[in-house]
Design a protein around this motif. Structure first.
Motif, PDB file in Angstrom:
ATOM      1  N   GLY A 238      35.159  54.064  49.314  1.00  0.00           N
ATOM      2  CA  GLY A 238      36.197  53.447  48.497  1.00  0.00           C
ATOM      3  C   GLY A 238      36.906  54.446  47.606  1.00  0.00           C
ATOM      4  N   LEU A 242      40.756  54.357  48.956  1.00  0.00           N
ATOM      5  CA  LEU A 242      41.503  53.385  48.174  1.00  0.00           C
ATOM      6  C   LEU A 242      42.469  54.076  47.209  1.00  0.00           C
ATOM      7  CD1 LEU A 242      38.663  50.810  47.381  1.00  0.00           C
ATOM      8  CD2 LEU A 242      40.393  50.682  49.177  1.00  0.00           C
ATOM      9  N   THR A 245      43.941  51.023  40.987  1.00  0.00           N
ATOM     10  CA  THR A 245      42.814  50.399  40.297  1.00  0.00           C
ATOM     11  C   THR A 245      41.602  50.246  41.212  1.00  0.00           C
ATOM     12  OG1 THR A 245      44.291  49.191  38.800  1.00  0.00           O
ATOM     13  CG2 THR A 245      42.068  48.330  39.061  1.00  0.00           C
ATOM     14  N   SER A 246      41.831  49.989  42.487  1.00  0.00           N
ATOM     15  CA  SER A 246      40.707  49.857  43.424  1.00  0.00           C
ATOM     16  C   SER A 246      39.925  51.162  43.522  1.00  0.00           C
ATOM     17  CB  SER A 246      41.224  49.446  44.810  1.00  0.00           C
ATOM     18  OG  SER A 246      41.849  48.186  44.753  1.00  0.00           O
ATOM     19  N   ARG A 247      40.629  52.284  43.556  1.00  0.00           N
ATOM     20  CA  ARG A 247      39.942  53.573  43.581  1.00  0.00           C
ATOM     21  C   ARG A 247      39.178  53.797  42.269  1.00  0.00           C
ATOM     22  NH1 ARG A 247      42.937  59.160  45.077  1.00  0.00           N
ATOM     23  NH2 ARG A 247      42.101  58.671  47.142  1.00  0.00           N
ATOM     24  N   VAL A 249      37.831  51.543  40.370  1.00  0.00           N
ATOM     25  CA  VAL A 249      36.610  50.727  40.442  1.00  0.00           C
ATOM     26  C   VAL A 249      35.572  51.405  41.322  1.00  0.00           C
ATOM     27  CG1 VAL A 249      35.646  48.551  41.273  1.00  0.00           C
ATOM     28  CG2 VAL A 249      37.791  48.552  39.971  1.00  0.00           C
ATOM     29  N   ALA A 250      35.974  51.855  42.504  1.00  0.00           N
ATOM     30  CA  ALA A 250      35.036  52.501  43.419  1.00  0.00           C
ATOM     31  C   ALA A 250      34.441  53.762  42.815  1.00  0.00           C
ATOM     32  CB  ALA A 250      35.735  52.823  44.737  1.00  0.00           C
TER      33      ALA A 250
END
Length: 323
Positions: A238, A242, A245-247, A249-250
């Motif tokens: 991730g 990603l 924001t997704s990156r 989080v990961a």
């Protein structure tokens, strides 16, 4: 005839134990220690985790440690919601981090009988997940990276002026501030998780001394949870593929996984050093301090990851010899 003096002298002497503290005194003591963040500054990073000791002591003696920390959490939450400002909210979050969360995790460990690796992994990853999800929700629709960067920028303005007044180049200071803002914006939740990891592994060997029935072994034998490689794979992918924001989080879920593998790697190093030079405090602290020097943390974490698939520690066989 039985001599009463002989009988009393033949009885086994019970060890003298410290007096039991009630829930009120235990709670006030834990709050005072956790509140050292206000009084002691950076030194509080060492003092504040002591707040968990009176709570766990009460849990070992009487159970229901919620009677100790529950009222404090309610009062701090009420102050924060009633206009207590940033100070009340910060006090609540600090108390939850250094006192409540470690206590709840240890109670869960006592009741489930998990291995040390699973206890650490579940506690750390649940905290990391709750932290990043709360940050995402709290910063909608802008996103956590931008909001944290803005907060860091405003917090470092005074520091930048101070460094400039000391004769440093304004360009160099600004470049350093920009790098710090970028780093904090992308890793702030992980910094809090790293601190939790330090608290958990500081309290871990002291749990039997407090009277808690948990399966604590020697640190040299510590192993990560068997499911942690799956978490490493998913969060690592991730963080690479990603975006936005997704990156974020990961990445902030990957870094706690690496922190757990770092502890695993320290256990491997200590296991080998114990065979050569023993387990003295100088060895323990020397290895920990040395392992934190860049870029060694990545190497130590890699040792832990490799050991999850191919054991790197010498094991005793059934005959007592070394395999």
């Amino acid at each position: 005839m039985n001599d009463p003096h002989v009988e009393s002298g033949s009885e086994t002497q019970k060890p003298v134990r410290p007096p039991s503290l009630g829930p009120v005194v235990s709670g006030l003591l834990s709050l005072f220690l956790a509140g050292s963040f206000v009084l002691l500054g950076p030194i509080a990073l060492i003092v504040a985790p002591l707040a968990v000791i009176p709570i766990l002591r009460f849990e070992a003696e009487r159970g229901q440690s919620v009677l100790v920390w529950g009222p404090i959490v309610v009062i701090l939450a009420a102050l924060a919601s009633a206009g207590g400002g940033v100070v009340a909210l910060a006090a609540l979050l600090a108390y939850l981090l250094v006192a409540v969360l470690p206590t709840v995790s240890v109670i869960g460990w006592c009741r489930t009988g998990w291995s040390e690796g699973r206890w650490a992994a579940v506690t750390v990853m649940v905290f990391a997940l709750v932290l990043v999800m709360a940050a995402v929700v709290a910063t909608l629709p802008q996103g956590p990276v931008d909001i944290i960067a803005q907060w860091t920028r405003s917090a470092t303005e005074d520091a930048g002026e101070l460094y400039t007044s000391m004769g440093l180049s304004r360009g160099e200071v600004q470049r350093a501030m920009d790098q710090a803002q970028w780093f904090v914006a992308w890793t702030l939740p992980s910094m809090l998780v790293f601190y939790l990891v330090a608290i958990l592994f500081w309290i871990r060997p002291r749990l039997p001394l407090l009277g808690l029935d948990v399966p604590v072994g020697t640190f040299e034998n510590y192993r990560s949870d068997e499911w942690l490689p799956l978490a490493f794979t998913l969060t690592g992918m991730g963080a690479v593929v990603l975006h936005g924001t997704s990156r974020w989080v990961a990445l902030n879920l990957l870094l706690p996984v690496l922190a757990l593998y770092f502890v695993h790697g320290l256990a491997i190093i200590r296991a080998h050093l114990a065979r050569w030079i023993g387990r003295g405090w100088l060895v323990r602290w020397g290895v920990a301090i040395l392992a934190l020097q860049m870029p060694l943390p990545a190497v130590v974490a890699l040792l832990g990851l490799v050991d999850a698939f191919r054991p790197l520690r010498t094991q005793l066989n059934e005959d007592g010899g070394m395999e």
